[in-house]
Enzyme design. Structure first.
Site, PDB file in Angstrom:
ATOM      1  CG  ASP A  93      -1.752   1.235   1.326  1.00  9.29           C
ATOM      2  OD1 ASP A  93      -2.463   1.540   0.348  1.00  9.29           O
ATOM      3  OD2 ASP A  93      -1.687   1.917   2.361  1.00  9.29           O
ATOM      4  CE  LYS A 151      -3.555   4.854   0.950  1.00 10.96           C
ATOM      5  NZ  LYS A 151      -2.193   4.354   0.798  1.00 10.96           N
ATOM      6  CE1 TYR A 183       0.912   7.738   3.455  1.00  8.07           C
ATOM      7  CE2 TYR A 183       1.357   5.608   2.467  1.00  8.07           C
ATOM      8  CZ  TYR A 183       0.524   6.446   3.181  1.00  8.07           C
ATOM      9  OH  TYR A 183      -0.690   5.976   3.616  1.00  8.07           O
ATOM     10  CG  HIS A 214      -4.343   9.577   1.244  1.00  6.78           C
ATOM     11  ND1 HIS A 214      -2.997   9.369   1.064  1.00  6.78           N
ATOM     12  CD2 HIS A 214      -4.616   9.121   2.477  1.00  6.78           C
ATOM     13  CE1 HIS A 214      -2.484   8.819   2.148  1.00  6.78           C
ATOM     14  NE2 HIS A 214      -3.452   8.664   3.033  1.00  6.78           N
TER      15      HIS A 214
END
Length: 196
Positions: free
Chosen positions: A54, A88, A59, A121
């Site tokens: 994932d 996302k 990130y 997200h």
């Protein structure tokens, strides 16, 4: 090293008939770990049998994660079709054309031709700077607006038509923690966003 036996991992069936492993590795950790450490964990997870990875653009480690996935494939641990990769779109990329741009960037960074499941997200098109405190609030934040969300949603539908699955239930949570206010789910369905 102990390896998870693949026949012992439960898989769930998505509404479109696709299959997703019931367990996986999330790549969030940029608040505590560097991108290289996350990539090392991804490679190790794949070696030990994880097949769901994932990811998310926010990130800030998709390039390194993509390198780890590529290394696992080059080393003969897995084939691409053995993996289920998610990513996302972040809050600041909800505008017209931005979801597609963000997805293409994730594909490039992950060095993949397809993402198996692509999420929105968060339903609010508000910007949160990378590395900011989770409790911080952007002074330009504004409340959820169905019309704005539908701009992002329609782009996800376009990605689905192009062969990239976009999770159509991400914000239709029954737990009440979905980011939607009461009634927003109904408006989404009424505008055609709830079709499967």
């Amino acid at each position: 090293m102990r390896v998870i036996e693949q026949n012992k991992i439960p898989w769930l069936t998505l509404q479109d008939g696709g299959k997703i492993p019931a367990i996986g590795l999330g790549t969030f950790g940029s608040d505590k770990y560097g991108a290289e450490e996350i990539a090392h964990a991804v490679y190790g997870a794949i070696r030990t049998g994880y097949r769901l990875i994932d990811c998310a653009s926010v990130y800030q480690n998709e390039t390194q994660v993509g390198e780890a996935i590529g290394k696992a494939m080059r080393d003969g641990i897995v084939k691409r079709e053995d993996l289920f990769i998610t990513s996302k779109v972040w809050n600041d990329m909800h505008g017209e054309g931005k979801v597609i741009e963000s997805c293409k960037k994730s594909l490039q960074d992950l060095k993949l031709s397809q993402i198996d499941l692509y999420f929105i997200h968060w339903p609010f098109p508000n910007y949160h700077a990378p590395g900011c405190d989770g409790d911080s609030r952007n002074p330009d934040s504004r409340p959820f607006r169905t019309e704005e969300f539908m701009i992002a949603w329609r782009q996800c539908e376009q990605l689905v038509q192009e062969g990239i699955r976009c999770n159509r239930r991400i914000f239709l949570s029954e737990s009440g923690n979905s980011g939607f206010r009461g009634g927003d789910e109904t408006r989404l369905h009424a505008q055609g966003g709830g079709k499967q």
